[in-house]
Design an enzyme around this catalytic site. Structure first.
Site, PDB file in Angstrom:
ATOM      1  N   ASP A   1       0.613  -0.964   0.355  1.00 34.08           N
ATOM      2  CA  ASP A   1      -0.292  -0.278  -0.193  1.00 34.08           C
ATOM      3  C   ASP A   1       1.006   1.246   0.273  1.00 34.08           C
ATOM      4  O   ASP A   1       2.063   0.796   0.906  1.00 34.08           O
ATOM      5  CB  ASP A   1      -0.820  -0.250   1.474  1.00 34.08           C
ATOM      6  CG  ASP A   1      -2.843   0.782   0.690  1.00 34.08           C
ATOM      7  OD1 ASP A   1      -2.674   1.704  -0.384  1.00 34.08           O
ATOM      8  OD2 ASP A   1      -2.908   1.273   1.984  1.00 34.08           O
TER       9      ASP A   1
ATOM     10  N   ASN B   1     -10.560  -2.850  -6.305  1.00 34.73           N
ATOM     11  CA  ASN B   1      -9.902  -2.205  -7.265  1.00 34.73           C
ATOM     12  C   ASN B   1     -10.361  -1.828  -8.854  1.00 34.73           C
ATOM     13  O   ASN B   1     -10.019  -0.574  -9.328  1.00 34.73           O
ATOM     14  CB  ASN B   1      -8.157  -2.308  -6.914  1.00 34.73           C
ATOM     15  CG  ASN B   1      -7.367  -2.500  -6.076  1.00 34.73           C
ATOM     16  OD1 ASN B   1      -6.533  -3.177  -5.838  1.00 34.73           O
ATOM     17  ND2 ASN B   1      -7.581  -1.448  -4.697  1.00 34.73           N
TER      18      ASN B   1
HETATM   19  C1  FPP Z   1      -1.743   0.333  -3.288  1.00 35.35           C
HETATM   20  O1  FPP Z   1      -1.326   1.423  -2.905  1.00 35.35           O
HETATM   21  C2  FPP Z   1      -1.001  -0.586  -4.891  1.00 35.35           C
HETATM   22  C3  FPP Z   1      -1.924  -0.969  -5.506  1.00 35.35           C
HETATM   23  C4  FPP Z   1      -3.780  -1.298  -5.395  1.00 35.35           C
HETATM   24  C5  FPP Z   1      -1.632  -1.695  -6.969  1.00 35.35           C
HETATM   25  C6  FPP Z   1       0.001  -2.120  -7.269  1.00 35.35           C
HETATM   26  C7  FPP Z   1       0.942  -2.755  -7.598  1.00 35.35           C
HETATM   27  C8  FPP Z   1       1.345  -2.765  -8.248  1.00 35.35           C
HETATM   28  C9  FPP Z   1       3.421  -2.467  -6.991  1.00 35.35           C
HETATM   29  C10 FPP Z   1       2.790  -2.551  -9.623  1.00 35.35           C
HETATM   30  C11 FPP Z   1       2.617  -3.918 -10.413  1.00 35.35           C
HETATM   31  C12 FPP Z   1       2.793  -4.908 -10.073  1.00 35.35           C
HETATM   32  C13 FPP Z   1       3.280  -6.067 -10.213  1.00 35.35           C
HETATM   33  C14 FPP Z   1       3.242  -7.158  -9.494  1.00 35.35           C
HETATM   34  C15 FPP Z   1       4.347  -5.407 -10.800  1.00 35.35           C
HETATM   35  P1  FPP Z   1      -2.438   2.716  -3.490  1.00 35.35           P
HETATM   36  O2  FPP Z   1      -2.447   3.077  -4.414  1.00 35.35           O
HETATM   37  O3  FPP Z   1      -3.464   2.079  -3.325  1.00 35.35           O
HETATM   38  O4  FPP Z   1      -1.944   3.711  -2.588  1.00 35.35           O
HETATM   39  P2  FPP Z   1      -2.820   5.082  -1.502  1.00 35.35           P
HETATM   40  O5  FPP Z   1      -3.214   3.803  -0.586  1.00 35.35           O
HETATM   41  O6  FPP Z   1      -1.525   5.318  -1.050  1.00 35.35           O
HETATM   42  O7  FPP Z   1      -3.429   5.508  -3.094  1.00 35.35           O
END
Ligand code: FPP
Length: 241
Positions: free
Chosen positions: A16, A64
């Site tokens: 996260d 998501n």
């Molecule tokens: C959460 O951060 C993260 C995600 C919903 C996406 C995770 C994706 C990746 C790390 C990249 C692609 C993956 C691979 C396996 C190459 P958030 O967007 O909820 O962050 P926030 O809480 O700060 O808004």
């Protein structure tokens, strides 16, 4: 210092903070996911090096899908561009995906399944991407499969036990995670591995996922190694006193 002889077999991570990492730098949220993908690379290599056998990453939750289309699209593209065969082969890492494949577009599923097949013989570590995943979906899906077995007459309701349920989970091939890490400061499980985390140690860190590096991973493992895992027993029992 971490004890190399007591490395968890299975570490699961809620990655996260990508969005906040980007926003703090005046960047587009997708840039945060891009930086997050670099952490995925780093942490995967380090876990394999340390002797972790399963690493599960919460990459994209069922919820998501409700994000803006451009962000969803950016994450799908990142996933595709990070499925590099050479990296999996060089690290002897096997890829497996858990989640609701029916919602993912054909080209993404095809690429993922191809990589699962090509890496099927790799045995140093399994990288499990929880993708289009939610634990309630996984448990519900397991219930549906169990109901079908009962209906077909191959399973008697009286014989259903914890093992029956665990066996029907999409992630049944992996042992329960000993350690679950959540980055980004929130302290909740967010529909991740609810069944499997019954006795997991939880580790929360304010570090945003793009800033989570090898040192941060070591700190989490070290913290885990100081915990006493009692599984409902007393401290005297687990220490044979
Ligand atoms: C959460 O951060 C993260 C995600 C919903 C996406 C995770 C994706 C990746 C790390 C990249 C692609 C993956 C691979 C396996 C190459 P958030 O967007 O909820 O962050 P926030 O809480 O700060 O808004």
């Amino acid at each position: 210092m971490i004890d190399k002889d007591r490395i968890p077999q299975h570490i699961a991570i809620i990655m996260d903070g990508n969005g906040r990492w980007a926003e703090a730098r005046g960047l587009n949220r997708s840039r945060g996911h891009q930086a997050g993908a670099e952490s995925v690379d780093k942490i995967t290599s380090e876990c394999a090096r340390l002797g972790v056998k399963f690493l599960t990453l919460y990459t994209f939750s069922t919820e998501n899908w409700n994000r803006p289309a451009a962000e969803v699209d950016a994450i799908m593209k990142l996933l595709l561009s990070n499925l590099v065969e050479e990296t999996f082969m060089n690290n002897n890492v096997r890829l497996r995906i858990v989640g609701d494949r029916s919602r993912v577009s054909e080209n993404v599923i095809q690429a993922v399944e191809e990589m699962e097949e090509r890496t099927a013989q790799n045995d140093r570590m399994t990288l499990v991407l929880a993708f289009s995943y939610s634990s309630r979906w996984e448990i519900t899906d397991a219930m549906r499969k169990i109901a079908a077995r009962v209906k077909a007459g191959t399973l008697c309701p009286d014989d259903i036990n914890e093992h029956t349920v665990a066996q029907e989970l999409d992630s049944s091939f992996a042992p329960d995670p000993e350690l679950i890490i959540r980055t980004g400061g929130e302290q909740r499980i967010s529909n991740f591995l609810l069944w499997q985390s019954a006795y997991s140690e939880l580790y929360f860190t304010p570090t945003f996922w793009p800033d989570f590096n090898e040192q941060s991973l070591h700190a989490a493992i070290e913290d885990y190694q100081h915990r006493e895992r009692r599984f409902g027993k007393t401290s005297a029992q687990v220490n044979n006193l």
